[in-house]
Scaffold this motif. Sequence first.
Motif, PDB file in Angstrom:
ATOM      1  N   GLU A  15       0.837  -1.200   0.000  1.00  0.00           N
ATOM      2  CA  GLU A  15       0.000   0.000   0.000  1.00  0.00           C
ATOM      3  C   GLU A  15       0.873   1.251   0.000  1.00  0.00           C
ATOM      4  O   GLU A  15       0.605   2.213  -0.714  1.00  0.00           O
ATOM      5  N   TYR A  16       1.943   1.224   0.809  1.00  0.00           N
ATOM      6  CA  TYR A  16       2.882   2.344   0.846  1.00  0.00           C
ATOM      7  C   TYR A  16       3.499   2.577  -0.532  1.00  0.00           C
ATOM      8  O   TYR A  16       3.570   3.717  -1.008  1.00  0.00           O
ATOM      9  N   GLU A  17       3.945   1.498  -1.175  1.00  0.00           N
ATOM     10  CA  GLU A  17       4.595   1.629  -2.481  1.00  0.00           C
ATOM     11  C   GLU A  17       3.639   2.227  -3.517  1.00  0.00           C
ATOM     12  O   GLU A  17       4.039   3.080  -4.311  1.00  0.00           O
ATOM     13  N   LYS A  20       3.079   5.944  -2.591  1.00  0.00           N
ATOM     14  CA  LYS A  20       4.253   6.747  -2.911  1.00  0.00           C
ATOM     15  C   LYS A  20       4.302   7.043  -4.401  1.00  0.00           C
ATOM     16  O   LYS A  20       4.579   8.178  -4.804  1.00  0.00           O
ATOM     17  N   TYR A  56      -0.614  10.458   5.131  1.00  0.00           N
ATOM     18  CA  TYR A  56      -0.897   9.021   5.140  1.00  0.00           C
ATOM     19  C   TYR A  56       0.360   8.224   4.811  1.00  0.00           C
ATOM     20  O   TYR A  56       0.641   7.198   5.429  1.00  0.00           O
ATOM     21  N   ARG A  57       1.160   8.710   3.875  1.00  0.00           N
ATOM     22  CA  ARG A  57       2.433   8.057   3.541  1.00  0.00           C
ATOM     23  C   ARG A  57       3.326   7.999   4.773  1.00  0.00           C
ATOM     24  O   ARG A  57       3.928   6.971   5.076  1.00  0.00           O
ATOM     25  N   LEU A  60       2.160   5.287   7.115  1.00  0.00           N
ATOM     26  CA  LEU A  60       2.542   3.956   6.637  1.00  0.00           C
ATOM     27  C   LEU A  60       4.027   3.696   6.873  1.00  0.00           C
ATOM     28  O   LEU A  60       4.414   2.583   7.258  1.00  0.00           O
ATOM     29  N   ILE A  61       4.870   4.694   6.666  1.00  0.00           N
ATOM     30  CA  ILE A  61       6.306   4.548   6.930  1.00  0.00           C
ATOM     31  C   ILE A  61       6.534   4.190   8.397  1.00  0.00           C
ATOM     32  O   ILE A  61       7.333   3.299   8.719  1.00  0.00           O
TER      33      ILE A  61
END
Length: 72
Positions: A15-17, A20, A56-57, A60-61
């Motif tokens: 989801e992060y990828e 991003k 949000y990014r 997630l990080i």
Amino acid sequence: MNDSLAPHEQRVVEEYEQLKERLDKLGDFLKKGKPEFIDDANWDLLNEQFEPMDWYRTVLIRRIRLFKQSLK
């Protein structure tokens, strides 16, 4: 990304990828300036959308870092 992550953790990484990639594309688009085919209201919304996506990014990080800490 890491075979030792649990399935739900791997989903967060994926989801992060994806986020991003979308955030990078949106940022690049916004840097070019408003094109003629987008009205002012939508341009303002696109600019407004960038900040919560970036927030949000960051969340997630932080979650991914916690996953990796638990592997140590």
